[in-house]
Write an enzyme that holds these catalytic residues in place. Structure first.
Site, PDB file in Angstrom:
ATOM      1  N   ASN A  10      74.519  18.863  21.024  1.00 17.51           N
ATOM      2  CA  ASN A  10      73.754  18.392  19.868  1.00 17.51           C
ATOM      3  C   ASN A  10      72.426  17.872  20.419  1.00 17.51           C
ATOM      4  OD1 ASN A  10      72.732  17.203  17.625  1.00 17.51           O
ATOM      5  ND2 ASN A  10      74.515  15.891  17.213  1.00 17.51           N
ATOM      6  N   ARG A  90      75.089  22.388  17.581  1.00 17.20           N
ATOM      7  CA  ARG A  90      74.867  21.897  16.224  1.00 17.20           C
ATOM      8  C   ARG A  90      73.412  22.192  15.866  1.00 17.20           C
ATOM      9  NH1 ARG A  90      73.106  16.296  14.173  1.00 17.20           N
ATOM     10  NH2 ARG A  90      73.624  16.457  11.979  1.00 17.20           N
ATOM     11  N   HIS A 179      75.212  16.968   6.848  1.00 18.42           N
ATOM     12  CA  HIS A 179      76.506  16.385   7.252  1.00 18.42           C
ATOM     13  C   HIS A 179      77.666  17.316   6.883  1.00 18.42           C
ATOM     14  CE1 HIS A 179      74.785  12.020   6.755  1.00 18.42           C
ATOM     15  NE2 HIS A 179      74.655  12.434   8.020  1.00 18.42           N
ATOM     16  N   ARG A 240      66.300   5.086   5.440  1.00 17.90           N
ATOM     17  CA  ARG A 240      65.736   5.961   4.394  1.00 17.90           C
ATOM     18  C   ARG A 240      66.031   5.355   3.024  1.00 17.90           C
ATOM     19  NH1 ARG A 240      68.966  10.650   6.840  1.00 17.90           N
ATOM     20  NH2 ARG A 240      67.743  11.272   8.647  1.00 17.90           N
ATOM     21  N   GLU A 385      82.813  15.846  14.301  1.00 17.80           N
ATOM     22  CA  GLU A 385      82.023  17.066  14.115  1.00 17.80           C
ATOM     23  C   GLU A 385      82.110  17.980  15.335  1.00 17.80           C
ATOM     24  OE1 GLU A 385      79.340  13.989  12.889  1.00 17.80           O
ATOM     25  OE2 GLU A 385      78.162  15.504  11.827  1.00 17.80           O
TER      26      GLU A 385
END
Ligand code: AMP
Length: 402
Positions: A10, A90, A179, A240, A385
């Site tokens: 990743n 990823r 996600h 955010r 993940e």
């Protein structure tokens, strides 16, 4: 095809996270993180299966390639190189083109590059990782697993914005969701709890970490999700803001002297839990401040955060006709009993009620159903993940290399 272990990568702009995973069992043989890349602070940390932790300062030019060279050296030292059958990457944005794991080819690399328009922070970094691995692991197949892929099953009523259709057709401006690998993984785990095939399950999953998204899963497929064309849409997050009135942006630019770059920084880096609390984006810090110091803004930030998530969960009543349960995952979802209580207490209309004792006990890697008996199920499931990427890479390779 020998699929003993997959090296999952990743890659960020200044970091590489890696795990060597057995796809069938999820066992991690080696994992770690190279960070502060492109600076003289660059460092790599490795966790080896036997519990050993090692740190190495990286040498110039301190880049992704240098980090992977140290990783290869360590894999060799621990006799793990021959166990690797492929690299699984990823990749954040796969646009409309990629709904499945894909073998890296020149065309795929070009597509990832093109999609950088939609994910300027992530796709270029993911591509750097692919290039660096092609050099470091010359003979191994490389697979990409897209974070948007799971949401490609969304119907057009979920993915269209109320904008002119030509923007969608000509410029691919639509909702994609992120996600996806995490939502998929926790859904498969919840299906196992129910002893039902995933295709017969209906869930709402809430991935709550520094980035947050909520997904409606119907018959095992994503039918709506809270993030949009970029990860900025939806619920409030660590830094955010999530959904805001677009008029605020014009007001900031026209009347308050903000540049577009200022607005970008404001909504992505300075808002959310950090912005409202004025203290931190870290949920633990805010819970401490609320509980120990009666910090009013920390309390407000956490309250707004939970209400917005509860509202989004409830809104998926419009997307689903049946609901087996709610799933919490991500750093906050897996660990904060306070956040889970605050969210679920606002969802009694959907028959969600928590068993507080189970809720308190289900933290720090413990998974389980925290709902009251007779209430609708509510699971806490630790996401993984990397395991999904390893599994999907191995499955793809077993199909293409027979
Ligand atoms: P992630 O992005 O999934 O790594 O999640 C990071 C978030 O999880 C941060 O806001 C952390 O404060 C939060 N988190 C981790 N552990 C806990 C905990 N024990 N209680 C509350 N929040 C936590």
């Amino acid at each position: 095809m020998n699929t003993q272990a997959i090296l999952v990568i990743n890659c960020g702009s200044s970091s590489v996270k890696f795990s060597l995973i057995k796809p069938t069992s999820g066992e991690t043989l080696l994992s770690g993180l190279a960070e502060c890349l492109l600076s003289s602070e660059a460092i790599i940390t490795l966790n080896i299966d036997n519990g050993t932790k090692q740190q190495h300062k990286l040498a110039a030019p301190f880049n992704h390639q240098t980090a992977l060279a140290v990783l290869v050296e360590q894999l060799e030292q621990h006799h793990l190189v021959d166990d690797i059958s492929a690299i699984g990457h990823r990749v954040v944005h796969g646009g409309e083109k990629y709904s499945q794991p894909t073998l890296v080819t020149i065309e795929v690399e070009q597509a990832i590059k093109q999609l950088a328009k939609l994910a300027p922070l992530h796709n270029p970094a993911n591509l750097i990782g692919i290039k660096a691995c092609q050099l470091a692991f010359k003979n191994l197949p490389q697979v990409v697993v897209f974070d948007t892929a799971f949401h490609q099953s969304m119907p057009d009523k979920s993915f269209m914005y109320g904008l002119p259709y030509s923007l969608y057709k000509k410029h691919a401006i639509r909702r994609y969701g992120f996600h996806g690998t995490s939502h998929y993984f926790v859904a498969t785990q919840a299906a196992k709890q129910l002893n039902k095939p995933l295709e017969q399950c209906n869930f709402i999953s809430a991935h709550l970490g520094n980035g947050c998204s909520v997904t409606a899963i119907k018959a095992g497929k994503s039918v709506d999700t809270s993030m949009g064309m970029t990860p900025g849409e939806g619920v409030m997050m660590g830094t955010r803001c999530g959904d805001i009135d677009s008029g605020i942006i014009f007001h900031l630019v026209e009347n308050l002297g903000y540049s577009i770059a200022d607005v970008d920084k404001l909504v992505n880096k300075e808002s959310g839990l950090l912005g409202v609390s004025g203290l931190s984006n870290d949920c633990r810090t805010l819970e401490n401040a609320m509980q120990n110091d009666n910090h009013a803004q920390a309390t407000l930030a956490l309250t707004v955060f939970c209400y917005r998530i509860a509202k989004t969960i409830a809104s998926y009543s419009a997307s689903l006709t049946q609901l087996d349960g709610l799933i919490f995952t991500g750093g906050i979802g897996e660990n904060s009993s306070w956040v889970r209580t605050e969210i679920v207490n606002q969802l009694s209309l959907l028959n969600f009620y928590l068993d507080e004792e189970k809720n308190q006990l289900t933290r720090f890697g413990v998974s389980g159903n925290i709902a009251k008996n007779n209430a609708r199920a509510c699971w806490v499931i630790a996401t993984n993940e990397e395991w999904v990427i390893a599994e999907q890479s191995a499955q793809l390779l077993s199909k293409v290399v027979q």
